[in-house]
Scaffold this motif. Sequence first.
Motif, PDB file in Angstrom:
ATOM      1  N   UNK A   1       0.823  -1.220   0.000  1.00  0.00           N
ATOM      2  CA  UNK A   1       0.000   0.000   0.000  1.00  0.00           C
ATOM      3  C   UNK A   1       0.853   1.264   0.000  1.00  0.00           C
TER       4      UNK A   1
ATOM      5  N   UNK B   1       4.620  14.654   0.818  1.00  0.00           N
ATOM      6  CA  UNK B   1       3.488  13.812   1.238  1.00  0.00           C
ATOM      7  C   UNK B   1       2.803  14.386   2.480  1.00  0.00           C
TER       8      UNK B   1
ATOM      9  N   UNK C   1      -1.590   9.181   2.460  1.00  0.00           N
ATOM     10  CA  UNK C   1      -2.831   9.185   1.692  1.00  0.00           C
ATOM     11  C   UNK C   1      -2.609   9.577   0.242  1.00  0.00           C
ATOM     12  N   UNK C   2      -1.405  10.050  -0.077  1.00  0.00           N
ATOM     13  CA  UNK C   2      -1.150  10.551  -1.424  1.00  0.00           C
ATOM     14  C   UNK C   2      -0.126   9.719  -2.174  1.00  0.00           C
ATOM     15  N   UNK C   3      -0.022   8.430  -1.803  1.00  0.00           N
ATOM     16  CA  UNK C   3       0.965   7.627  -2.526  1.00  0.00           C
ATOM     17  C   UNK C   3       0.305   6.802  -3.618  1.00  0.00           C
ATOM     18  N   UNK C   4       1.101   6.544  -4.643  1.00  0.00           N
ATOM     19  CA  UNK C   4       0.692   5.630  -5.699  1.00  0.00           C
ATOM     20  C   UNK C   4       1.069   4.232  -5.229  1.00  0.00           C
ATOM     21  N   UNK C   5       0.089   3.420  -4.963  1.00  0.00           N
ATOM     22  CA  UNK C   5       0.392   2.125  -4.353  1.00  0.00           C
ATOM     23  C   UNK C   5       1.219   1.250  -5.288  1.00  0.00           C
ATOM     24  N   UNK C   6       2.187   0.573  -4.692  1.00  0.00           N
ATOM     25  CA  UNK C   6       3.142  -0.193  -5.494  1.00  0.00           C
ATOM     26  C   UNK C   6       2.620  -1.578  -5.853  1.00  0.00           C
ATOM     27  N   UNK C   7       1.704  -2.088  -5.026  1.00  0.00           N
ATOM     28  CA  UNK C   7       1.203  -3.455  -5.204  1.00  0.00           C
ATOM     29  C   UNK C   7       2.285  -4.525  -5.149  1.00  0.00           C
TER      30      UNK C   7
ATOM     31  N   UNK D   1      16.931   5.613  -6.148  1.00  0.00           N
ATOM     32  CA  UNK D   1      17.075   7.069  -6.079  1.00  0.00           C
ATOM     33  C   UNK D   1      17.954   7.475  -4.894  1.00  0.00           C
TER      34      UNK D   1
ATOM     35  N   UNK E   1       4.492   3.553  -1.676  1.00  0.00           N
ATOM     36  CA  UNK E   1       5.444   3.704  -2.772  1.00  0.00           C
ATOM     37  C   UNK E   1       6.747   3.082  -2.292  1.00  0.00           C
TER      38      UNK E   1
ATOM     39  N   UNK F   1       7.881   1.684  -7.666  1.00  0.00           N
ATOM     40  CA  UNK F   1       7.553   2.882  -8.431  1.00  0.00           C
ATOM     41  C   UNK F   1       8.406   4.094  -8.072  1.00  0.00           C
ATOM     42  N   UNK F   2       9.206   4.009  -7.034  1.00  0.00           N
ATOM     43  CA  UNK F   2      10.119   5.119  -6.751  1.00  0.00           C
ATOM     44  C   UNK F   2      11.447   4.935  -7.466  1.00  0.00           C
TER      45      UNK F   2
END
Lengths: 400, 400
Positions: free
Chosen positions: A52, A391, A356-362, A379, A54, A375-376
């Motif tokens: 759930x 965030x 609440x503002x993350x793109x879930x990685x699954x 880095x 990034x 998805x990060x």
Amino acid sequence: MKLELARKLAQPASTKIILCVLDGLGGLARPETLRSELESADTPNLDKLASRSEVGLTVPVGMGITPGSGPGHLALFGYDPLEFDIGRGVLEATGIDFELGPDDVAARGNFCTLDAAGDIVDRRASRVPTEISSKLVERMRAIKIDGVEIFVEPVKDHRFVLVLRGHGLGDAVTTTDPQHTGAPPLPARGADEASARTAAVVNNFVAKAHELLKDETQANGLTLRGFAHYPQLPSFTEAWGVRAAALAVYPMYRGLARIAGMDPLPCPGGMTEQIERIKQRWDDYDYFFVHFKATDAAGEDGNFEAKCHALQDFDGYVPQIRALGADVLMIGGDHSTPALMAAHSWHPVPFLIHSNFCRESNVLHFDEQECSKGNLGTFPAMDVMPLAMAHAGRLTKYGA
Amino acid sequence: MKLELARKLAQPASTKIILCVLDGLGGLARPETLRSELESADTPNLDKLASRSEVGLTVPVGMGITPGSGPGHLALFGYDPLEFDIGRGVLEATGIDFELGPDDVAARGNFCTLDAAGDIVDRRASRVPTEISSKLVERMRAIKIDGVEIFVEPVKDHRFVLVLRGHGLGDAVTTTDPQHTGAPPLPARGADEASARTAAVVNNFVAKAHELLKDETQANGLTLRGFAHYPQLPSFTEAWGVRAAALAVYPMYRGLARIAGMDPLPCPGGMTEQIERIKQRWDDYDYFFVHFKATDAAGEDGNFEAKCHALQDFDGYVPQIRALGADVLMIGGDHSTPALMAAHSWHPVPFLIHSNFCRESNVLHFDEQECSKGNLGTFPAMDVMPLAMAHAGRLTKYGA
């Protein structure tokens, strides 16, 4: 992100940020199973959280560069570790709450065992217990050297801190530790005039100390390393506009946090107490840095199983950490310490950020392989802080 | 890639490059469906194109940094957005074709509604229509202040531009907008001597304007912000050796393109006209920047469905855009504007590049998740331009 930019973009908010640093988190697969420590450990709570969040891999300093604890943490706090350097002596001194002045030079000391010829036979004096070593430290306080004020402070077991206070002392002083047994402690040498003067004081101190310790059987010698002035770091808390607390059991990490401007809160009892302390001081701080040491200790010992257990121990605390209700929760590491190498390494480190503002990685599992597809991406660790601030709604827009 | 390097490596070719910027393209999944705008929208043409393209995510400015429109576009044009800064006033002025001189200071103006006490009750004067606001602008042109030439130009609805022309004006002037209602407009302040002089002129102007507007019911006040000189940007077209055209409906984006050295071509009618204009001027240019605004507008409104529709609208134009036959076709965004946040955000932005020389990604859908696994990875937006030039055969080898 440069701290000057942080200062411009930071905006106040009531949000809370938690960063959990699992020291030496990253690992390597062992050949028998082709699974790393994280891949072998049973960590259902971390896995659920990662799916759930990034996720990605952080590079503490640069590709191929193995960081010490200082740069590994500084990067996570948003400092460029190639720009800011903290000497080991300073880390140790601030870790025991010793107030370093701007002219002081601090060094990390180790008691060692010397044989009759003066060669080191045990670099840690069989890890002489603190009750004994602190008495030896007290004995060394009698040492006087003209023109320099000398402080000797116990740390733990065989470790102590030496602080020299005086005008014109330099810190470009070489270690006296030959790094192996069968050789005598080295004389300190200075790289410039001020440091040469310091080295002379150091060698004088060591000679006097060896005289005072000569009748000891265990700790009859010492080595010194990590000579350093207190660094001039811009304040983390001021730059990012957050009130920051550090929850760390070990002195060095409290010291690092203090150098960055955080308040170290006492929590000698480990994770349960660290979490409890966060609850108690929830309203007083915006940012909480939680340090977990066991992963690194097991990795340094080359104990694969112990590192898996440490990971599982931490995993057990994840529900309580989540229950604190921070707006931004991050879990990562200051560097990798693969049990296979029994040392710090350069390998990028698994990282997750949840809000609440993350793109879930699954992703299915929190480990090196899954995070490398995260998805990060892979880095720089020094991007962790601006990411957390974003965030948390604590960074305003850049440019019109 | 630095522009100096571009200048060295750029080589002539007859190839054509198209960059479509879907403003605010990136989004976030809504909790009900766990799908973002791009994941929810039906975009068969974009999907097909993405599968035959190289895809990835662009980072406009840096991890965690939410860009304004200026830095978001500059990065896609190959400028380092942290090195080059464009003030809001300049963006607005160039967007209405106002020719700024090197000594001018431009500001963005908003009409607002003041109550009897002088406090702002509506920061946009109920979005007073252009027919009315342009008459008020004309009235303000009567204002004279010694030593400074004053230009007031209508933009649209409640927005106008103020330009001060005179020697020794500074642009480090604070906004007069208190950013919320219930407070009066703030006096402008200057950070240095030249800017203090400008601030005095500004305050004088505001006082006279308020006198002229006092009998209005809707637009009886004004605020000013984004004071700025025209920036000294190296020419994009000269550095890369391309003749560049901008196809943008909204003034600000035409202004941005002009600052980079592109020719804005008139196309008030939107995509059909933008595509038609490219066809007409095909031989005159090497590079076409197409701006599509509807995605950002819907995102800013927090309207998830509208953003999906905007994406589908754009998707409908993809076959015509491909039919233009450019050698390099890119589709991306200047930043993310998740409907969930109703604002710009820091999240990396989906991007694709299609040419005869790309490694096909084989992704199934053009969206955040698929692009995060794409073969371009997550990369700085300022790398888009050298990538496009390479695919267009317009960059020669570096080094022997």
